[in-house]
Design a protein around this motif. Sequence first.
Motif, PDB file in Angstrom:
ATOM      1  N   UNK A   9      17.300  -6.480   2.317  1.00 14.34           N
ATOM      2  CA  UNK A   9      18.270  -6.624   3.409  1.00 14.34           C
ATOM      3  C   UNK A   9      17.624  -7.178   4.675  1.00 14.34           C
ATOM      4  N   UNK A  10      16.308  -7.049   4.766  1.00 15.37           N
ATOM      5  CA  UNK A  10      15.624  -7.474   5.985  1.00 15.37           C
ATOM      6  C   UNK A  10      15.744  -6.483   7.117  1.00 15.37           C
ATOM      7  N   UNK A  11      16.394  -5.334   6.839  1.00 16.55           N
ATOM      8  CA  UNK A  11      16.653  -4.357   7.899  1.00 16.55           C
ATOM      9  C   UNK A  11      15.801  -3.097   7.798  1.00 16.55           C
ATOM     10  N   UNK A  12      15.091  -2.917   6.699  1.00 10.52           N
ATOM     11  CA  UNK A  12      14.293  -1.704   6.504  1.00 10.52           C
ATOM     12  C   UNK A  12      12.895  -2.064   6.004  1.00 10.52           C
ATOM     13  N   UNK A  13      11.946  -1.206   6.330  1.00 13.08           N
ATOM     14  CA  UNK A  13      10.553  -1.436   5.950  1.00 13.08           C
ATOM     15  C   UNK A  13      10.278  -0.904   4.547  1.00 13.08           C
ATOM     16  N   UNK A  14       9.633  -1.726   3.731  1.00 16.56           N
ATOM     17  CA  UNK A  14       9.191  -1.242   2.428  1.00 16.56           C
ATOM     18  C   UNK A  14       7.669  -1.278   2.311  1.00 16.56           C
ATOM     19  N   UNK A  15       6.999  -1.806   3.338  1.00 18.28           N
ATOM     20  CA  UNK A  15       5.544  -1.825   3.361  1.00 18.28           C
ATOM     21  C   UNK A  15       5.043  -2.340   4.702  1.00 18.28           C
ATOM     22  N   UNK A  16       3.766  -2.096   4.980  1.00 19.11           N
ATOM     23  CA  UNK A  16       3.192  -2.572   6.244  1.00 19.11           C
ATOM     24  C   UNK A  16       1.731  -2.946   6.016  1.00 19.11           C
ATOM     25  N   UNK A  17       1.356  -4.122   6.487  1.00 17.64           N
ATOM     26  CA  UNK A  17      -0.018  -4.605   6.342  1.00 17.64           C
ATOM     27  C   UNK A  17      -0.826  -4.287   7.593  1.00 17.64           C
ATOM     28  N   UNK A  18      -2.061  -3.847   7.364  1.00 10.62           N
ATOM     29  CA  UNK A  18      -3.014  -3.608   8.457  1.00 10.62           C
ATOM     30  C   UNK A  18      -4.254  -4.434   8.152  1.00 10.62           C
ATOM     31  N   UNK A  19      -4.715  -5.184   9.135  1.00 14.82           N
ATOM     32  CA  UNK A  19      -5.887  -6.023   8.918  1.00 14.82           C
ATOM     33  C   UNK A  19      -6.675  -6.170  10.211  1.00 14.82           C
ATOM     34  N   UNK A  20      -7.998  -6.236  10.061  1.00 14.26           N
ATOM     35  CA  UNK A  20      -8.889  -6.573  11.173  1.00 14.26           C
ATOM     36  C   UNK A  20      -9.486  -7.933  10.809  1.00 14.26           C
ATOM     37  N   UNK A  21      -8.981  -9.008  11.389  1.00 15.82           N
ATOM     38  CA  UNK A  21      -9.404 -10.349  10.980  1.00 15.82           C
ATOM     39  C   UNK A  21     -10.914 -10.582  11.014  1.00 15.82           C
ATOM     40  N   UNK A  22     -11.604  -9.934  11.935  1.00 16.96           N
ATOM     41  CA  UNK A  22     -13.044 -10.166  12.068  1.00 16.96           C
ATOM     42  C   UNK A  22     -13.887  -9.307  11.138  1.00 16.96           C
ATOM     43  N   UNK A  23     -13.257  -8.479  10.327  1.00 17.77           N
ATOM     44  CA  UNK A  23     -13.994  -7.632   9.388  1.00 17.77           C
ATOM     45  C   UNK A  23     -13.397  -7.783   7.993  1.00 17.77           C
ATOM     46  N   UNK A  24     -14.215  -8.236   7.064  1.00 15.19           N
ATOM     47  CA  UNK A  24     -13.747  -8.337   5.689  1.00 15.19           C
ATOM     48  C   UNK A  24     -13.612  -6.928   5.102  1.00 15.19           C
ATOM     49  N   UNK A  25     -12.729  -6.798   4.148  1.00 11.57           N
ATOM     50  CA  UNK A  25     -12.572  -5.503   3.495  1.00 11.57           C
ATOM     51  C   UNK A  25     -11.655  -4.550   4.226  1.00 11.57           C
ATOM     52  N   UNK A  26     -10.945  -5.032   5.261  1.00  9.41           N
ATOM     53  CA  UNK A  26     -10.049  -4.138   5.992  1.00  9.41           C
ATOM     54  C   UNK A  26      -8.584  -4.471   5.762  1.00  9.41           C
ATOM     55  N   UNK A  27      -8.300  -5.374   4.836  1.00 11.23           N
ATOM     56  CA  UNK A  27      -6.909  -5.722   4.575  1.00 11.23           C
ATOM     57  C   UNK A  27      -6.233  -4.651   3.739  1.00 11.23           C
ATOM     58  N   UNK A  28      -5.295  -3.925   4.333  1.00  9.00           N
ATOM     59  CA  UNK A  28      -4.595  -2.840   3.645  1.00  9.00           C
ATOM     60  C   UNK A  28      -3.115  -3.172   3.515  1.00  9.00           C
ATOM     61  N   UNK A  29      -2.574  -2.962   2.327  1.00  9.91           N
ATOM     62  CA  UNK A  29      -1.135  -3.101   2.113  1.00  9.91           C
ATOM     63  C   UNK A  29      -0.567  -1.689   1.949  1.00  9.91           C
ATOM     64  N   UNK A  30      -0.088  -1.172   3.059  1.00  9.77           N
ATOM     65  CA  UNK A  30       0.363   0.220   3.086  1.00  9.77           C
ATOM     66  C   UNK A  30       1.778   0.337   2.536  1.00  9.77           C
ATOM     67  N   UNK A  31       1.984   1.374   1.718  1.00 12.60           N
ATOM     68  CA  UNK A  31       3.265   1.536   1.039  1.00 12.60           C
ATOM     69  C   UNK A  31       4.045   2.762   1.481  1.00 12.60           C
ATOM     70  N   UNK A  32       3.344   3.786   1.991  1.00  9.51           N
ATOM     71  CA  UNK A  32       4.026   5.035   2.353  1.00  9.51           C
ATOM     72  C   UNK A  32       3.117   5.894   3.217  1.00  9.51           C
ATOM     73  N   UNK A  33       3.706   6.772   4.025  1.00  6.03           N
ATOM     74  CA  UNK A  33       2.884   7.727   4.786  1.00  6.03           C
ATOM     75  C   UNK A  33       2.180   8.704   3.842  1.00  6.03           C
ATOM     76  N   UNK A  34       1.023   9.174   4.241  1.00  2.00           N
ATOM     77  CA  UNK A  34       0.292  10.199   3.498  1.00  2.00           C
ATOM     78  C   UNK A  34       0.591  11.550   4.129  1.00  2.00           C
TER      79      UNK A  34
END
Length: 237
Positions: free
Chosen positions: A165-190
């Motif tokens: 629908x484009x109206x609700x979140x099903x995931x969220x990406x977190x990344x630190x461009x200057x650091x490799x290995x920090x790309x996270x595809x978050x799916x749900x709260x812990x």
Amino acid sequence: MNNTTMRVKICAAATTIITALTLTACGTNAATDQPSSTPTATVETKKPQSLSQALSQKGRMWFIASEHQPDDTFGKDTQIAYVLISAGDDKVLAYDTGCREGRIQVKDLKGLSRDEIVALAKKEAEKEYAHDVQADSSYGAKVTLDDAVNPKPIPYELSVKTDNTGNATEGEDFIIPERSGTGLQLAAPMRATLIYDMLFAGFLEDGGRPGIFTMIEKGEPEFVMDQPDTPGIKIDD
């Protein structure tokens, strides 16, 4: 005294007794002449914190889980690839503590103060730097040891992934461009998890794998992912 007079007096006395008992049962308040009642406690519901709100709390310490884990559940053996400290203005201090090996585990944090955790992060960042220089001789020309153990604030990015629908979140990406290995595809709260005497909460990746987490206090608001209408958040980027 005749029988009629006696019956009147007995009825009057009975009426007085019944009235007194009725007032006692109703629990009238002598001071206000109002029925007594038990006060109702007001329960305050704390509003959940979005990821962007939580990351913006300057000085807050976060941990990024290593890709290489003993299993996919969060626990005492979860390996930590990065220790982050929020610096405000969408920036963090990032200590690389072993993206490949995850030298620090959650159980290593037990009994440590904040300063001791930072000291541990610096120590492991120095080891990781030596490992990187050994693996790539040109690495030392791009990054110095001081950069590794005394990192400067660097920007991070958040991007919401919406549903059909484009109206609700099903995931969220977190990344630190200057650091490799920090790309996270978050799916749900812990959900808040107690490890020894440490309480953690954060966000999970796909499959329930630990992604990014922080220590919290008991009673602290739970975390939620950002929504498409969150100011300053990229959408489907």
